[in-house]
Enzyme design. Structure first.
Site, PDB file in Angstrom:
ATOM      1  N   LYS A   1      38.204  -4.289 -41.273  1.00  0.00           N
ATOM      2  CA  LYS A   1      37.530  -3.209 -42.005  1.00  0.00           C
ATOM      3  C   LYS A   1      37.254  -2.035 -41.059  1.00  0.00           C
ATOM      4  CE  LYS A   1      33.359  -1.371 -43.694  1.00  0.00           C
ATOM      5  NZ  LYS A   1      33.910  -0.088 -43.364  1.00  0.00           N
TER       6      LYS A   1
ATOM      7  N   ALA B   1      36.142   1.956 -40.053  1.00  0.00           N
ATOM      8  CA  ALA B   1      35.114   2.897 -40.503  1.00  0.00           C
ATOM      9  C   ALA B   1      35.671   3.753 -41.636  1.00  0.00           C
ATOM     10  CB  ALA B   1      34.684   3.775 -39.339  1.00  0.00           C
TER      11      ALA B   1
ATOM     12  N   GLY C   1      29.868  -0.791 -33.158  1.00  0.00           N
ATOM     13  CA  GLY C   1      29.178   0.220 -33.954  1.00  0.00           C
ATOM     14  C   GLY C   1      27.743   0.367 -33.492  1.00  0.00           C
ATOM     15  N   SER C   2      26.872   0.705 -34.420  1.00  0.00           N
ATOM     16  CA  SER C   2      25.494   1.024 -34.044  1.00  0.00           C
ATOM     17  C   SER C   2      24.665  -0.233 -33.754  1.00  0.00           C
ATOM     18  CB  SER C   2      24.821   1.822 -35.150  1.00  0.00           C
ATOM     19  OG  SER C   2      24.578   0.992 -36.259  1.00  0.00           O
TER      20      SER C   2
ATOM     21  N   GLU D   1      29.627  -4.969 -29.921  1.00  0.00           N
ATOM     22  CA  GLU D   1      29.645  -3.876 -28.942  1.00  0.00           C
ATOM     23  C   GLU D   1      28.880  -2.731 -29.575  1.00  0.00           C
ATOM     24  OE1 GLU D   1      30.305  -3.597 -25.922  1.00  0.00           O
ATOM     25  OE2 GLU D   1      31.128  -5.613 -25.702  1.00  0.00           O
TER      26      GLU D   1
ATOM     27  N   CYS E   1      30.684   5.392 -26.863  1.00  0.00           N
ATOM     28  CA  CYS E   1      29.521   4.599 -26.444  1.00  0.00           C
ATOM     29  C   CYS E   1      29.453   4.556 -24.923  1.00  0.00           C
ATOM     30  CB  CYS E   1      29.557   3.210 -27.040  1.00  0.00           C
ATOM     31  SG  CYS E   1      31.006   2.289 -26.622  1.00  0.00           S
TER      32      CYS E   1
ATOM     33  N   GLU F   1      20.640   6.934 -28.180  1.00  0.00           N
ATOM     34  CA  GLU F   1      22.042   7.358 -28.196  1.00  0.00           C
ATOM     35  C   GLU F   1      22.238   8.501 -29.199  1.00  0.00           C
ATOM     36  OE1 GLU F   1      25.031   4.506 -29.561  1.00  0.00           O
ATOM     37  OE2 GLU F   1      26.265   5.119 -27.857  1.00  0.00           O
TER      38      GLU F   1
END
Ligand code: UN1
Length: 480
Positions: free
Chosen positions: A174, A176, A227-228, A249, A283, A379
């Site tokens: 999947k 983004a 992702g977040s 991650e 990131c 971030e």
């Protein structure tokens, strides 16, 4: 002009969804790159079921068969680097050079894991008991769900999907929602390279609609997510108490230390590339510059003069140094953080919106920030760097280690003792000396500490840890 409608791919076939969503060019949001047919719960369940059905067959293939598919796919990705790079720059907004570089990296990753598939991963060990032999072997997990962010639309999918397939797993992928086209091309290339139907399935859809099935379906053995921090935490909570293997991650707040002993030119370049490359949307971005007193002013002046000639514009235009921010809501987030920095007393340089059509933002420095400033702790994910002035090297190390998202940390110095000490003292998962904090190799482990990562490291020699499970077998051979 009617746009191409991209759909999910389940068991090798197009699987239309229930709603359509345009894939917009952040340099020019009137440019519709493609339209995604967005799947829902039904698509997610069908994809997991297809991957579960395909698993026994794929797990039984030889390493050579798996290597051949990955190698062939890698060759096609490399051969189409210009075209795929153009698509990536158009849908995500990094510059053509950055986008092409990412596509090449994806091709190299596919070829690297073709080689990994052929390497020995087991051990034969003598038992402590006479007449007993032990083997430690690696086996695939089953269905792996791969959930990827928009900032590396082809490289991150490649570095998760390639090892998953190399070790005999089947995949539900999947991507983004902002970058369906690059994801679709990668899946198409891998499927045409010879994957049997169902081995790699693509689910286009919103996380809120497909996420719970993709992570919680009982056939899913493992979830790898980039992702977040927030979404990562939600995945962990949802899977608490389950045996599903999880690799996360998440964010990074990455310091770049510049000491009085640095080569000024190298330091300026490390900060500019690490902080503003890919529009700062990595990131691994160098988002906190920690400068010792003796070099601070010359460094800031050097960065400002380098940025004075910096050209922000359409990601695909000639001579552009930095493309747009990915979308309007990310741009608002960047501006919100700059306003907070100013309210907390920083002197914000740059950070103005540019142009009127695309989501362009001038690179920004928040001078006079401290390690406790919001802009130094959270971030931002944009072309925004906070600048922290410290007295000396010791204070610089403490400032660098103040991060709670310790993904990557850098130091610019020509002093061997400082460089060697920093490599040991850093609390980050990756340390860069005289290099930007961003921009990593694909054949070595990738990951952070603190809130940044969870589970085994990604990539390179570490990938086997997450994408396989080990089996220890004892055999009493008996007398011949
Ligand atoms: C890099 O800096 O080369 O999402 C890669 C990200 C990271 C990848 C960074 N997982 O930005």
């Amino acid at each position: 002009m009617t746009s191409r409608v991209l759909a999910s791919v389940v068991a090798g076939a197009r699987y239309a969804g229930s709603a359509e969503q345009p894939d917009l060019n952040p340099s020019d949001p009137t440019d519709v790159v493609a339209v995604a047919s967005m799947g829902d719960l039904d698509t997610a369940v069908a994809a997991v079921d297809a991957a579960a059905t395909a698993f026994p067959g794929w797990a039984a293939t030889t390493p050579w068969q798996r290597a051949e598919v990955l190698d062939r796919a890698g060759s096609e990705v490399l051969a189409r680097a210009d075209e795929l790079g153009d698509l990536l720059a158009r849908e995500e907004g990094k510059t053509l050079a950055e986008a092409r570089g990412e596509v090449v990296r994806a091709g190299q990753i596919l070829k690297y894991f073709a080689g990994v598939a052929l390497q020995p991963h087991g051990q034969a060990v003598d038992s402590v008991r006479a007449g007993v032999e032990i083997t430690v072997t690696r086996e695939p997990l089953g269905v792996v769900t791969v959930i990827t962010p928009w900032n590396f639309p082809i490289a991150i999918p490649a570095w998760k999907i390639a090892p998953a397939l190399a070790f005999g797993n089947t995949v539900v992928f999947k991507p983004a929602e902002l970058v369906p086209a690059s994801a679709w091309e990668l899946v198409d290339i891998l499927n045409r390279a010879g994957l049997p139907p169902g081995v790699l399935n693509l689910v286009l859809g919103r996380g809120s609609q497909v996420g719970s099935a993709l992570t919680g379906h009982p056939s899913v053995a493992a979830v790898t997510f980039t992702g977040s921090v927030e979404t990562g935490r939600r995945i962990l909570e949802a899977l608490a108490g389950r045996s599903t293997k999880v690799q996360l991650e998440l964010g990074g707040k990455n310091p770049l230390v510049v000491t009085d002993k640095a080569d000024l030119g190298v330091a300026v370049e490390c900060l500019v590339q690490g902080g503003f490359g890919s529009t700062g949307q990595r990131c691994t971005a160098s988002s906190v510059l920690v400068a010792t007193d003796g070099i601070h002013d010359a460094l800031v002046a050097g960065i400002r003069s380098r940025l004075a000639g910096w050209r922000v514009g359409d990601a695909r235009a000639n001579g552009i140094d930095m493309g747009p921010v990915v979308d309007a809501s990310q741009l608002e987030q960047d501006e919100r953080y700059l306003a907070i920095a100013a309210a907390e007393g920083a002197d914000v340089i740059g950070g103005r919106r540019l142009g009127d059509a695309g989501h362009f933002l001038e690179p920004a420095l928040a001078l006079g920030a401290t390690v406790d400033s919001t802009i130094s702790r959270e971030e931002v994910f944009g072309p925004v760097v906070s600048v922290v002035r410290v007295a000396d090297y010791e204070e610089a190390v403490a400032a660098a280690n103040a991060s709670t998202m310790n993904l990557s940390a850098g130091i610019c110095t020509t002093n061997l003792a400082e460089a060697a000490h920093f490599r040991r003292a850093s609390k980050a998962g990756m340390v860069m000396v005289n290099l930007p904090t961003a921009g990593v190799d694909f054949h070595v482990p990738f990951g952070g500490r603190g809130e940044s990562s969870h589970g085994p490291r990604e990539q390179g020699t570490a990938a086997v840890e997450f994408f396989t499970t080990s089996k220890t077998s004892y055999l009493a051979a008996g007398r011949p």
